[in-house]
Design a protein around this motif. Sequence first.
Motif, PDB file in Angstrom:
ATOM      1  N   ASN A  35       0.903  -1.437   0.111  1.00  0.00           N
ATOM      2  CA  ASN A  35       0.204   0.276   0.309  1.00  0.00           C
ATOM      3  C   ASN A  35       0.934   1.551  -0.390  1.00  0.00           C
ATOM      4  O   ASN A  35       0.319   2.238  -0.958  1.00  0.00           O
ATOM      5  N   ASN A  36       1.872   1.347   0.288  1.00  0.00           N
ATOM      6  CA  ASN A  36       2.595   2.429   0.970  1.00  0.00           C
ATOM      7  C   ASN A  36       3.475   2.361  -0.760  1.00  0.00           C
ATOM      8  O   ASN A  36       3.659   3.779  -1.166  1.00  0.00           O
ATOM      9  N   LYS A  37       4.276   1.627  -0.975  1.00  0.00           N
ATOM     10  CA  LYS A  37       4.236   2.089  -2.359  1.00  0.00           C
ATOM     11  C   LYS A  37       3.435   2.697  -3.574  1.00  0.00           C
ATOM     12  O   LYS A  37       3.748   3.074  -4.182  1.00  0.00           O
ATOM     13  N   THR A  38       2.715   1.787  -3.223  1.00  0.00           N
ATOM     14  CA  THR A  38       0.765   2.374  -4.796  1.00  0.00           C
ATOM     15  C   THR A  38       0.329   3.815  -4.209  1.00  0.00           C
ATOM     16  O   THR A  38       0.789   4.656  -4.935  1.00  0.00           O
ATOM     17  N   ARG A  39       0.361   4.369  -2.679  1.00  0.00           N
ATOM     18  CA  ARG A  39       0.403   5.476  -2.488  1.00  0.00           C
ATOM     19  C   ARG A  39       1.152   6.442  -3.000  1.00  0.00           C
ATOM     20  O   ARG A  39       1.117   7.677  -3.622  1.00  0.00           O
ATOM     21  N   THR A  40       2.766   6.181  -2.689  1.00  0.00           N
ATOM     22  CA  THR A  40       3.996   6.534  -3.271  1.00  0.00           C
ATOM     23  C   THR A  40       4.004   6.658  -4.684  1.00  0.00           C
ATOM     24  O   THR A  40       4.144   8.169  -5.415  1.00  0.00           O
ATOM     25  N   LEU A  41       3.245   5.943  -5.534  1.00  0.00           N
ATOM     26  CA  LEU A  41       3.556   5.633  -7.309  1.00  0.00           C
ATOM     27  C   LEU A  41       2.075   6.773  -7.698  1.00  0.00           C
ATOM     28  O   LEU A  41       2.258   7.405  -8.224  1.00  0.00           O
ATOM     29  N   CYS A  42       1.774   7.091  -6.926  1.00  0.00           N
ATOM     30  CA  CYS A  42       0.452   7.339  -7.279  1.00  0.00           C
ATOM     31  C   CYS A  42      -0.158   8.969  -7.188  1.00  0.00           C
ATOM     32  O   CYS A  42      -0.017   9.496  -7.347  1.00  0.00           O
TER      33      CYS A  42
ATOM     34  N   ILE B  78       0.747  12.041  -9.507  1.00  0.00           N
ATOM     35  CA  ILE B  78      -0.408  13.954  -9.333  1.00  0.00           C
ATOM     36  C   ILE B  78       1.022  14.608  -9.272  1.00  0.00           C
ATOM     37  O   ILE B  78       0.306  15.166 -10.421  1.00  0.00           O
ATOM     38  N   PHE B  79       1.700  14.055  -8.521  1.00  0.00           N
ATOM     39  CA  PHE B  79       2.460  15.373  -8.021  1.00  0.00           C
ATOM     40  C   PHE B  79       3.169  16.427  -9.998  1.00  0.00           C
ATOM     41  O   PHE B  79       3.713  16.760 -10.304  1.00  0.00           O
ATOM     42  N   ILE B  80       3.954  14.772 -10.709  1.00  0.00           N
ATOM     43  CA  ILE B  80       4.388  15.227 -11.893  1.00  0.00           C
ATOM     44  C   ILE B  80       3.440  15.384 -12.751  1.00  0.00           C
ATOM     45  O   ILE B  80       3.428  16.831 -13.460  1.00  0.00           O
TER      46      ILE B  80
ATOM     47  N   ILE C  52       2.020  20.269 -15.272  1.00  0.00           N
ATOM     48  CA  ILE C  52       0.932  21.744 -15.961  1.00  0.00           C
ATOM     49  C   ILE C  52       0.813  23.297 -15.552  1.00  0.00           C
ATOM     50  O   ILE C  52       1.198  23.981 -15.853  1.00  0.00           O
ATOM     51  N   LEU C  53       1.762  23.047 -14.429  1.00  0.00           N
ATOM     52  CA  LEU C  53       2.790  24.777 -14.397  1.00  0.00           C
ATOM     53  C   LEU C  53       3.563  24.787 -14.903  1.00  0.00           C
ATOM     54  O   LEU C  53       4.086  26.460 -15.671  1.00  0.00           O
ATOM     55  N   SER C  54       4.277  23.815 -15.650  1.00  0.00           N
ATOM     56  CA  SER C  54       5.403  24.129 -16.465  1.00  0.00           C
ATOM     57  C   SER C  54       4.697  24.958 -17.348  1.00  0.00           C
ATOM     58  O   SER C  54       5.755  25.687 -17.963  1.00  0.00           O
ATOM     59  N   PHE C  55       3.348  25.694 -18.257  1.00  0.00           N
ATOM     60  CA  PHE C  55       2.729  25.709 -19.161  1.00  0.00           C
ATOM     61  C   PHE C  55       2.278  27.875 -18.581  1.00  0.00           C
ATOM     62  O   PHE C  55       1.533  27.838 -19.290  1.00  0.00           O
ATOM     63  N   ILE C  56       2.369  27.460 -16.874  1.00  0.00           N
ATOM     64  CA  ILE C  56       1.722  28.925 -16.965  1.00  0.00           C
ATOM     65  C   ILE C  56       3.785  30.025 -16.675  1.00  0.00           C
ATOM     66  O   ILE C  56       3.977  29.701 -15.685  1.00  0.00           O
ATOM     67  N   LYS C  57       4.304  30.202 -17.603  1.00  0.00           N
ATOM     68  CA  LYS C  57       5.377  30.912 -17.343  1.00  0.00           C
ATOM     69  C   LYS C  57       4.934  32.542 -17.082  1.00  0.00           C
ATOM     70  O   LYS C  57       4.227  33.001 -18.056  1.00  0.00           O
ATOM     71  N   LEU C  58       5.416  33.284 -16.075  1.00  0.00           N
ATOM     72  CA  LEU C  58       5.386  34.545 -15.952  1.00  0.00           C
ATOM     73  C   LEU C  58       6.205  35.369 -16.562  1.00  0.00           C
ATOM     74  O   LEU C  58       6.610  36.009 -17.488  1.00  0.00           O
TER      75      LEU C  58
ATOM     76  N   ILE D 103       7.582  18.707  -7.551  1.00  0.00           N
ATOM     77  CA  ILE D 103       8.426  17.609  -8.001  1.00  0.00           C
ATOM     78  C   ILE D 103       9.685  18.499  -6.094  1.00  0.00           C
ATOM     79  O   ILE D 103      10.198  16.556  -5.246  1.00  0.00           O
ATOM     80  N   ILE D 104       9.650  19.788  -5.408  1.00  0.00           N
ATOM     81  CA  ILE D 104      10.548  19.628  -4.070  1.00  0.00           C
ATOM     82  C   ILE D 104       9.172  18.751  -3.874  1.00  0.00           C
ATOM     83  O   ILE D 104      10.403  18.227  -2.400  1.00  0.00           O
ATOM     84  N   LEU D 105       8.226  19.180  -3.407  1.00  0.00           N
ATOM     85  CA  LEU D 105       7.360  18.765  -2.253  1.00  0.00           C
ATOM     86  C   LEU D 105       7.047  17.002  -2.268  1.00  0.00           C
ATOM     87  O   LEU D 105       7.458  16.847  -1.171  1.00  0.00           O
ATOM     88  N   PHE D 106       7.617  16.840  -3.327  1.00  0.00           N
ATOM     89  CA  PHE D 106       7.075  15.106  -3.318  1.00  0.00           C
ATOM     90  C   PHE D 106       8.394  14.917  -2.885  1.00  0.00           C
ATOM     91  O   PHE D 106       8.903  13.715  -2.117  1.00  0.00           O
ATOM     92  N   ALA D 107       9.582  15.269  -3.370  1.00  0.00           N
ATOM     93  CA  ALA D 107      10.976  14.732  -3.206  1.00  0.00           C
ATOM     94  C   ALA D 107      11.427  14.938  -1.203  1.00  0.00           C
ATOM     95  O   ALA D 107      11.631  14.556  -0.666  1.00  0.00           O
ATOM     96  N   VAL D 108      11.072  15.928  -0.501  1.00  0.00           N
ATOM     97  CA  VAL D 108      11.010  16.359   0.874  1.00  0.00           C
ATOM     98  C   VAL D 108      10.428  15.382   1.075  1.00  0.00           C
ATOM     99  O   VAL D 108      10.752  14.922   2.857  1.00  0.00           O
ATOM    100  N   ARG D 109       9.489  14.614   0.920  1.00  0.00           N
ATOM    101  CA  ARG D 109       8.537  13.816   1.386  1.00  0.00           C
ATOM    102  C   ARG D 109       8.758  12.237   1.543  1.00  0.00           C
ATOM    103  O   ARG D 109       8.488  11.941   2.311  1.00  0.00           O
ATOM    104  N   TYR D 110       9.618  12.034   0.068  1.00  0.00           N
ATOM    105  CA  TYR D 110       9.512  10.855  -0.201  1.00  0.00           C
ATOM    106  C   TYR D 110      11.102  10.467  -0.360  1.00  0.00           C
ATOM    107  O   TYR D 110      11.917   8.891  -0.283  1.00  0.00           O
ATOM    108  N   GLY D 111      12.167  11.428  -0.085  1.00  0.00           N
ATOM    109  CA  GLY D 111      13.375  11.120  -0.578  1.00  0.00           C
ATOM    110  C   GLY D 111      13.862  11.324  -1.488  1.00  0.00           C
ATOM    111  O   GLY D 111      13.576  11.323  -2.375  1.00  0.00           O
TER     112      GLY D 111
END
Length: 187
Positions: free
Chosen positions: A3-10, A14-16, A21-27, A43-51
Amino acid sequence: MKNNKTRTLCEAAIFIAMAEILSFIKLYEFPNGGSVTLEMLPIILFAVRYGCGWGAGAGFVFGTVTYLIGNKFSIDWTTIICDYFLAFTALGFGAGLLARRKWSVFYGTVIGGVLRFLAHYIIGAVVWGKYMPDEFFGMTMTSPWFYSLLYNGSYMLPSIILCLVVFAALYKPLKKYFTAEDLKLAQ
């Protein structure tokens, strides 16, 4: 454990997707690639959550997806590898180095952002330097290393600062997600 791996992959998917989507909103977007966006945030948020391992994987997938469907700007295979695959893998890896700590999102933003910048900086000097203009930001360009520093720094530094500002604004209400406390409760 499954379940942990499934949650991590999901969560990774979502974060990717959010990063894409955010890459298309350019300042601001530079003529030869590079833009000020919030694409690094998920990507940063995902990385700080999972290593750093999971973060590097998410960064690599994001870089691949960005190259395949995004606004790609490359001149040969080295720029594809460095500006997309390596840069975003380094972002996720660096952001995850100090995962699950009180200030991880801030340290991760700086470390990951600097590693991503270094990938762009090196390829910018080695490959893109051949196309260096005579003048940039009103200065005469004589060194591809200086040109790459100015060019890549002019979109990476604002992007890093923008991510830090957003994380600071959201830190108090979302602290349990930024420090991955919600993952400890789910186990």
